[in-house]
Every structure is written in structure tokens, then in C-alpha cells.
Design a protein around this motif. Structure first.
Motif, short mmCIF file in Angstrom:
data_model
loop_
_atom_site.label_atom_id
_atom_site.label_comp_id
_atom_site.label_asym_id
_atom_site.label_seq_id
_atom_site.Cartn_x
_atom_site.Cartn_y
_atom_site.Cartn_z
N VAL A 39 0.84 -1.20 0.00
CA VAL A 39 0.00 0.00 0.00
C VAL A 39 0.87 1.25 0.00
CG1 VAL A 39 -1.98 -1.14 1.09
CG2 VAL A 39 -0.23 -0.07 2.52
N ALA A 40 0.26 2.40 -0.23
CA ALA A 40 1.00 3.65 -0.37
C ALA A 40 1.64 4.13 0.93
CB ALA A 40 0.09 4.74 -0.94
N ASP A 41 0.94 3.96 2.04
CA ASP A 41 1.45 4.51 3.30
C ASP A 41 0.78 3.81 4.48
OD1 ASP A 41 -1.12 5.71 3.49
OD2 ASP A 41 -0.40 7.51 2.51
N GLU A 42 1.19 4.21 5.68
CA GLU A 42 0.68 3.58 6.89
C GLU A 42 -0.83 3.78 7.04
OE1 GLU A 42 1.72 3.30 11.66
OE2 GLU A 42 2.78 4.77 10.43
N TRP A 78 3.69 -0.82 3.65
CA TRP A 78 3.97 0.26 2.71
C TRP A 78 5.46 0.29 2.37
CZ3 TRP A 78 2.41 0.30 7.63
CH2 TRP A 78 3.29 0.80 8.58
N ARG A 79 6.22 -0.64 2.95
CA ARG A 79 7.66 -0.75 2.69
C ARG A 79 7.95 -2.06 1.99
NH1 ARG A 79 8.28 -0.20 8.98
NH2 ARG A 79 6.89 -1.92 8.57
N ALA A 80 9.17 -2.18 1.52
CA ALA A 80 9.59 -3.43 0.88
C ALA A 80 9.63 -4.55 1.91
CB ALA A 80 10.97 -3.26 0.26
N PRO A 81 9.23 -5.76 1.51
CA PRO A 81 9.28 -6.88 2.47
C PRO A 81 10.72 -7.28 2.74
CG PRO A 81 8.66 -7.65 0.29
CD PRO A 81 8.73 -6.16 0.21
N GLN A 82 10.94 -7.89 3.91
CA GLN A 82 12.28 -8.37 4.24
C GLN A 82 12.69 -9.55 3.39
OE1 GLN A 82 12.38 -9.10 8.44
NE2 GLN A 82 12.22 -6.94 8.95
N VAL A 87 2.88 -14.24 -3.41
CA VAL A 87 1.97 -13.35 -4.14
C VAL A 87 2.12 -11.94 -3.62
CG1 VAL A 87 -0.45 -12.87 -4.71
CG2 VAL A 87 0.31 -15.25 -4.46
N LEU A 88 2.18 -10.99 -4.54
CA LEU A 88 2.22 -9.57 -4.22
C LEU A 88 0.98 -8.92 -4.80
CD1 LEU A 88 3.64 -6.88 -3.35
CD2 LEU A 88 4.73 -6.90 -5.62
N LEU A 89 0.20 -8.24 -3.96
CA LEU A 89 -0.92 -7.43 -4.42
C LEU A 89 -0.50 -5.98 -4.31
CD1 LEU A 89 -3.83 -6.80 -5.29
CD2 LEU A 89 -4.51 -7.09 -2.89
N THR A 90 -0.44 -5.30 -5.44
CA THR A 90 0.02 -3.91 -5.48
C THR A 90 -1.18 -2.97 -5.47
OG1 THR A 90 1.93 -4.59 -6.77
CG2 THR A 90 1.42 -2.27 -6.77
N LEU A 91 -1.23 -2.09 -4.48
CA LEU A 91 -2.31 -1.11 -4.39
C LEU A 91 -1.74 0.31 -4.43
CD1 LEU A 91 -4.58 -2.81 -1.69
CD2 LEU A 91 -4.78 -2.89 -4.19
N THR A 92 -0.70 0.47 -5.23
CA THR A 92 -0.08 1.78 -5.42
C THR A 92 -0.07 2.10 -6.90
OG1 THR A 92 2.13 0.83 -5.59
CG2 THR A 92 1.41 1.50 -3.38
N ASP A 93 0.21 3.36 -7.23
CA ASP A 93 0.25 3.78 -8.63
C ASP A 93 1.53 3.38 -9.34
OD1 ASP A 93 -2.29 4.86 -8.55
OD2 ASP A 93 -1.59 6.89 -8.13
N GLU A 94 2.56 3.06 -8.60
CA GLU A 94 3.88 2.73 -9.17
C GLU A 94 4.17 1.24 -9.00
OE1 GLU A 94 6.43 5.43 -9.79
OE2 GLU A 94 4.76 6.83 -9.76
N VAL A 95 4.98 0.70 -9.88
CA VAL A 95 5.45 -0.69 -9.74
C VAL A 95 6.50 -0.71 -8.64
CG1 VAL A 95 6.67 -2.59 -10.87
CG2 VAL A 95 5.03 -1.21 -12.18
N PRO A 96 6.30 -1.50 -7.59
CA PRO A 96 7.31 -1.56 -6.53
C PRO A 96 8.60 -2.19 -7.04
CG PRO A 96 5.31 -2.78 -5.91
CD PRO A 96 5.14 -2.33 -7.31
N HIS A 97 9.73 -1.66 -6.61
CA HIS A 97 11.02 -2.15 -7.11
C HIS A 97 11.29 -3.61 -6.76
CE1 HIS A 97 12.07 -1.01 -2.97
NE2 HIS A 97 13.06 -1.86 -3.09
N PHE A 98 10.59 -4.16 -5.79
CA PHE A 98 10.84 -5.52 -5.33
C PHE A 98 9.89 -6.55 -5.93
CE2 PHE A 98 8.25 -3.13 -2.33
CZ PHE A 98 7.10 -3.90 -2.28
N PHE A 99 9.07 -6.18 -6.89
CA PHE A 99 8.02 -7.05 -7.42
C PHE A 99 8.57 -8.37 -7.97
CE2 PHE A 99 9.44 -5.27 -11.36
CZ PHE A 99 9.19 -6.26 -12.30
N SER A 100 9.77 -8.35 -8.55
CA SER A 100 10.30 -9.54 -9.23
C SER A 100 10.66 -10.68 -8.28
CB SER A 100 11.50 -9.17 -10.10
OG SER A 100 12.55 -8.71 -9.29
#
Length: 142
Positions: A39-42, A78-82, A87-100
């Protein structure tokens, strides 16, 4: 390589995005997958947490919000996972850098023009990099 699924909310009226997200998480969890919800933020994390408790009478999706101890198959942050996951569900406007680092990525395409524009940009991003893409069109009432 991650597989990318786009859920297109169509129809008149289109499905309500937050209700659909809760139902999607319920489905994925019941199929035995662990899901990282980005998600975008807390504040967005706490809104989704509240919605998961109230989206349907009797429904229960075991989840936790970042910063809360314990384990659950659905975690909201709202941060990258450790560590990457299934499965990753993205609820932001940008592709998260860790998606791969995930086997599957779930993307939502809401009915509003701004949301559609952002989703098209994410679709192009994945397509240009050769990721396998699938679209699921969902009509009103989904």
C-alpha cells in the motif's frame, strides 16, 4: 519470472475497488497462498486492515499490518518486504522495485480515469520487460 495478473473493474457501475480487494484477498488466502499487500502509506494499511474485518458478515482473512507482531498469511505494508514471497498485491500507482521477487503479482485497474492511466503505465512497464501478463475483466457487482 513473476506472472502478472491485472484485474480490470468494468461495468456500470464498476465493482467497488476496496470491496473487490477484500474479496480477492479472501480468495487467494483460501487457496493457501501467502500475500504481501503493498500500500502507499501507513494510513492506507490501517484502512485496509479495518476493511478486512468488516467487508462481509462472518468473513475472516487472517492478516497483519506492518509493525504488529505475529504471523499471518496476508500481510499489509507500505515498505519493501524483508523477504520475497509467493503473491504480491500492489495497491499503489507505481510498480514496486521488489516485485520480481514474487511468483505472482496482482494489479488492480479501477474504473476512474486516473486509476486507469496509472494501471496502463504499470502494464506497459511489465510488457516492455517481457513479463507474462493476464487480464481478468470483472463487471458490476463483482
Amino acid at each position: 519470472m513473476a506472472e502478472i495478473d491485472f484485474y480490470v473493474l468494468d461495468g456500470d457501475p464498476p465493482p467497488e475497488p476496496q470491496q473487490f480487494v477484500c474479496r480477492l484477498l479472501d480468495t487467494v488466502y483460501r487457496r493457501g497462498a501467502e500475500v504481501h499487500v503493498h500500500v502507499a502509506d501507513e494510513a492506507a494499511a490501517h484502512r485496509l486492515d479495518e476493511q478486512l474485518w468488516t467487508f462481509a458478515p462472518g468473513a475472516f482473512v487472517p492478516h497483519r499490518v506492518a509493525g504488529v507482531g505475529g504471523r499471518a498469511p496476508v500481510w499489509i505494508d507500505w515498505r519493501a518486504p524483508q523477504r520475497p514471497g509467493e503473491v504480491l498485491l500492489t495497491l499503489t500507482d507505481e510498480v514496486p522495485h521488489f516485485f520480481s521477487g514474487f511468483r505472482r503479482v496482482l494489479e488492480l485497474v479501477p474504473g476512474d480515469p486516473a486509476g486507469r492511466t496509472a494501471a496502463r503505465a504499470r502494464y506497459r512497464f511489465y510488457r516492455e520487460r517481457g513479463y507474462p501478463l493476464r487480464q481478468h475483466r470483472l463487471g458490476g457487482g463483482a
